[in-house]
Design a protein around this motif. Sequence first.
Motif, PDB file in Angstrom:
ATOM      1  N   VAL A  58       0.725   1.755 -10.892  1.00 55.74           N
ATOM      2  CA  VAL A  58       2.156   2.398 -11.171  1.00 55.74           C
ATOM      3  C   VAL A  58       2.011   3.711 -11.138  1.00 55.74           C
ATOM      4  O   VAL A  58       2.904   4.534 -10.528  1.00 55.74           O
ATOM      5  CB  VAL A  58       2.511   2.124 -12.942  1.00 55.74           C
ATOM      6  N   LEU A  59       0.752   4.387 -11.244  1.00 56.77           N
ATOM      7  CA  LEU A  59       0.710   5.988 -11.234  1.00 56.77           C
ATOM      8  C   LEU A  59       0.848   6.339  -9.681  1.00 56.77           C
ATOM      9  O   LEU A  59       1.486   7.374  -9.228  1.00 56.77           O
ATOM     10  CB  LEU A  59      -0.555   6.479 -11.894  1.00 56.77           C
ATOM     11  N   THR A  60      -0.018   5.594  -8.874  1.00 53.92           N
ATOM     12  CA  THR A  60       0.152   5.885  -7.523  1.00 53.92           C
ATOM     13  C   THR A  60       1.336   5.405  -6.706  1.00 53.92           C
ATOM     14  O   THR A  60       1.783   6.310  -5.942  1.00 53.92           O
ATOM     15  CB  THR A  60      -1.053   5.126  -6.858  1.00 53.92           C
ATOM     16  N   ALA A  61       1.952   4.056  -7.109  1.00 55.61           N
ATOM     17  CA  ALA A  61       3.066   4.003  -6.539  1.00 55.61           C
ATOM     18  C   ALA A  61       4.379   4.619  -6.947  1.00 55.61           C
ATOM     19  O   ALA A  61       5.230   4.921  -5.966  1.00 55.61           O
ATOM     20  CB  ALA A  61       3.602   2.406  -6.589  1.00 55.61           C
ATOM     21  N   GLY A  62       4.231   5.163  -8.074  1.00 55.61           N
ATOM     22  CA  GLY A  62       5.265   5.857  -8.734  1.00 55.61           C
ATOM     23  C   GLY A  62       5.251   7.418  -8.711  1.00 55.61           C
ATOM     24  O   GLY A  62       6.338   7.963  -8.700  1.00 55.61           O
ATOM     25  N   PHE A  63       4.127   7.950  -8.442  1.00 55.50           N
ATOM     26  CA  PHE A  63       4.016   9.474  -8.389  1.00 55.50           C
ATOM     27  C   PHE A  63       3.039  10.215  -7.520  1.00 55.50           C
ATOM     28  O   PHE A  63       3.460  11.312  -7.176  1.00 55.50           O
ATOM     29  CB  PHE A  63       3.676  10.089  -9.907  1.00 55.50           C
ATOM     30  N   LEU A  64       2.317   9.420  -7.006  1.00 60.58           N
ATOM     31  CA  LEU A  64       1.572  10.077  -5.926  1.00 60.58           C
ATOM     32  C   LEU A  64       2.103   9.965  -4.477  1.00 60.58           C
ATOM     33  O   LEU A  64       2.930   9.330  -4.327  1.00 60.58           O
ATOM     34  CB  LEU A  64       0.039   9.319  -5.978  1.00 60.58           C
ATOM     35  N   ARG A  65       1.255  10.334  -3.418  1.00 56.74           N
ATOM     36  CA  ARG A  65       1.468  10.110  -2.100  1.00 56.74           C
ATOM     37  C   ARG A  65       1.626   8.782  -1.654  1.00 56.74           C
ATOM     38  O   ARG A  65       1.096   7.858  -1.928  1.00 56.74           O
ATOM     39  CB  ARG A  65       0.686  10.768  -1.098  1.00 56.74           C
ATOM     40  N   ARG A  66       3.049   8.544  -1.067  1.00 55.94           N
ATOM     41  CA  ARG A  66       3.226   7.153  -0.493  1.00 55.94           C
ATOM     42  C   ARG A  66       2.055   6.589   0.325  1.00 55.94           C
ATOM     43  O   ARG A  66       2.051   5.284  -0.015  1.00 55.94           O
ATOM     44  CB  ARG A  66       4.585   7.003  -0.039  1.00 55.94           C
ATOM     45  N   ARG A  67       1.456   7.106   1.281  1.00 50.70           N
ATOM     46  CA  ARG A  67       0.409   6.526   2.055  1.00 50.70           C
ATOM     47  C   ARG A  67      -0.698   6.200   1.208  1.00 50.70           C
ATOM     48  O   ARG A  67      -1.462   5.674   1.842  1.00 50.70           O
ATOM     49  CB  ARG A  67       0.036   7.618   3.058  1.00 50.70           C
ATOM     50  N   LEU A  68      -0.850   6.429  -0.232  1.00 50.74           N
ATOM     51  CA  LEU A  68      -2.049   6.075  -0.734  1.00 50.74           C
ATOM     52  C   LEU A  68      -1.743   4.548  -1.291  1.00 50.74           C
ATOM     53  O   LEU A  68      -2.780   4.135  -1.952  1.00 50.74           O
ATOM     54  CB  LEU A  68      -2.141   7.109  -2.180  1.00 50.74           C
ATOM     55  N   LEU A  69      -0.637   4.268  -1.171  1.00 50.16           N
ATOM     56  CA  LEU A  69      -0.470   2.855  -1.986  1.00 50.16           C
ATOM     57  C   LEU A  69      -1.282   1.810  -1.339  1.00 50.16           C
ATOM     58  O   LEU A  69      -1.801   0.906  -2.076  1.00 50.16           O
ATOM     59  CB  LEU A  69       1.111   2.390  -1.860  1.00 50.16           C
ATOM     60  N   GLY A  70      -1.478   1.955  -0.155  1.00 49.21           N
ATOM     61  CA  GLY A  70      -2.359   0.779   0.495  1.00 49.21           C
ATOM     62  C   GLY A  70      -3.786   0.695   0.225  1.00 49.21           C
ATOM     63  O   GLY A  70      -4.510  -0.122  -0.279  1.00 49.21           O
ATOM     64  N   TRP A  71      -4.101   2.166  -0.268  1.00 46.53           N
ATOM     65  CA  TRP A  71      -5.556   2.499  -0.664  1.00 46.53           C
ATOM     66  C   TRP A  71      -5.508   1.946  -2.157  1.00 46.53           C
ATOM     67  O   TRP A  71      -6.672   1.135  -2.537  1.00 46.53           O
ATOM     68  CB  TRP A  71      -5.945   3.813  -0.701  1.00 46.53           C
ATOM     69  N   GLN A  72      -4.579   2.051  -2.955  1.00 43.98           N
ATOM     70  CA  GLN A  72      -4.537   1.562  -4.453  1.00 43.98           C
ATOM     71  C   GLN A  72      -4.461   0.108  -4.340  1.00 43.98           C
ATOM     72  O   GLN A  72      -5.321  -0.402  -5.229  1.00 43.98           O
ATOM     73  CB  GLN A  72      -3.250   2.193  -5.076  1.00 43.98           C
ATOM     74  N   VAL A  73      -3.980  -0.609  -3.527  1.00 47.36           N
ATOM     75  CA  VAL A  73      -3.791  -2.151  -3.403  1.00 47.36           C
ATOM     76  C   VAL A  73      -5.316  -2.560  -3.388  1.00 47.36           C
ATOM     77  O   VAL A  73      -5.812  -3.532  -3.906  1.00 47.36           O
ATOM     78  CB  VAL A  73      -2.858  -2.513  -2.541  1.00 47.36           C
ATOM     79  N   ALA A  74      -6.016  -1.598  -2.369  1.00 44.54           N
ATOM     80  CA  ALA A  74      -7.374  -2.057  -2.039  1.00 44.54           C
ATOM     81  C   ALA A  74      -8.153  -1.883  -3.353  1.00 44.54           C
ATOM     82  O   ALA A  74      -9.104  -2.700  -3.732  1.00 44.54           O
ATOM     83  CB  ALA A  74      -8.107  -1.558  -0.896  1.00 44.54           C
ATOM     84  N   PHE A  75      -8.192  -0.772  -4.152  1.00 42.64           N
ATOM     85  CA  PHE A  75      -9.069  -0.255  -5.068  1.00 42.64           C
ATOM     86  C   PHE A  75      -8.543  -1.498  -6.348  1.00 42.64           C
ATOM     87  O   PHE A  75      -9.542  -2.101  -6.935  1.00 42.64           O
ATOM     88  CB  PHE A  75      -8.544   1.098  -5.609  1.00 42.64           C
ATOM     89  N   SER A  76      -7.489  -1.707  -6.606  1.00 41.36           N
ATOM     90  CA  SER A  76      -7.067  -2.783  -7.413  1.00 41.36           C
ATOM     91  C   SER A  76      -7.625  -3.993  -7.445  1.00 41.36           C
ATOM     92  O   SER A  76      -8.154  -4.713  -8.323  1.00 41.36           O
ATOM     93  CB  SER A  76      -5.609  -2.886  -7.661  1.00 41.36           C
ATOM     94  N   SER A  77      -7.785  -4.524  -6.060  1.00 44.29           N
ATOM     95  CA  SER A  77      -8.161  -5.737  -5.729  1.00 44.29           C
ATOM     96  C   SER A  77      -9.787  -5.838  -5.816  1.00 44.29           C
ATOM     97  O   SER A  77     -10.187  -6.783  -6.398  1.00 44.29           O
ATOM     98  CB  SER A  77      -8.046  -6.139  -3.913  1.00 44.29           C
ATOM     99  N   VAL A  78     -10.711  -4.766  -5.458  1.00 43.13           N
ATOM    100  CA  VAL A  78     -11.935  -4.682  -5.859  1.00 43.13           C
ATOM    101  C   VAL A  78     -12.268  -4.661  -7.493  1.00 43.13           C
ATOM    102  O   VAL A  78     -13.083  -5.318  -7.798  1.00 43.13           O
ATOM    103  CB  VAL A  78     -12.528  -3.565  -5.174  1.00 43.13           C
TER     104      VAL A  78
END
Length: 337
Positions: free
Chosen positions: A103-123
Amino acid sequence: MRVKGWALALFFFGGGLMSLLALALPTHGAPDPVGGRLLFGVTASVGLGLSLLAWARPQVLLGKRFDELLMVLGNACSLTSTLGETLLFGTQYSVMVLLWPMVLTAGFLRRRLLGWQVAFSSVAVAVLAFTNDRVLMRGEVWPLEALLTAIPVAFTGLAVAFFRSAAVQEAQELARLGRTDPLTGLSNRRVLFDEFAGVVAATLPGQRVALVMLDLDHFKQVNDRYGHQTGDEVLRCFAQTLQTHAQGGDLLVRMGGEEFVWVMAEPDTDAVVRRVEALRAAYAARPESRAVTVSAGVVHCAADVTAAQLSALLGAADAALYRAKEEGRNRTRVDAA
């Protein structure tokens, strides 16, 4: 930006507070009490430290410079807190905190980081599912458990990103509407004062800034004779004609009623007058004008004019316009700045 600061403080403070409370709880038969307490200690230190930083020095974190670091630390805290629970209590009830960095990344950080966040969450989900299977020895199929957890986490991030994008677009549209005249589509008075300095700054060497005040003659008679709908059509017709005669760097503003302002850059006053006369002739030739004529007042000033002088320039252009009205309307008059 202020909302981002509050979000950072709340997310990291919540994780740090949860970890402190976990350290205070009694435990029995913990798989690895030392490792669990160590992980909770790390989470509490990082979470509370960042929340205090976000509270005391918000300017440090509110920009985009540290977005990547915040994303990594958010994922690290969520992972260490959940792993700490597994090792200290033999449970994973806090797995819900994996949603926080998403939520922090998708809602408040750079939009291009969402793909990395999905990868981090999956790991992170895979690590937790594997740890749950090995440490607690439940004999479950951990890849399936990881998949069932990762899907809602990822879709939560996508949903937050969608609503964030929609909110940004709506805010941009509201800002545009707040700077645009709804009838003609031209800029409104606020834009004139906001962007006049930009027009001046973009003036090329050898050119000077011209401010033209334009007024539709006897416009009230159009409303009285044909109605306000026809009057609106006359105004739109003039705005369209004005747009076709403007150049890229010009500023076009509807000041209100039947009064308009045209800011342009030209090397000499004769060039300004020629453009204004071409506009007036083109408008007079359009049937939609309802034979309404245009009076204009021109002030042509040096390129080093400042935004602070705009009110004085408007006064000078208005004085020239008033002179055109007094001399019979349907003409252009120039006043020196």
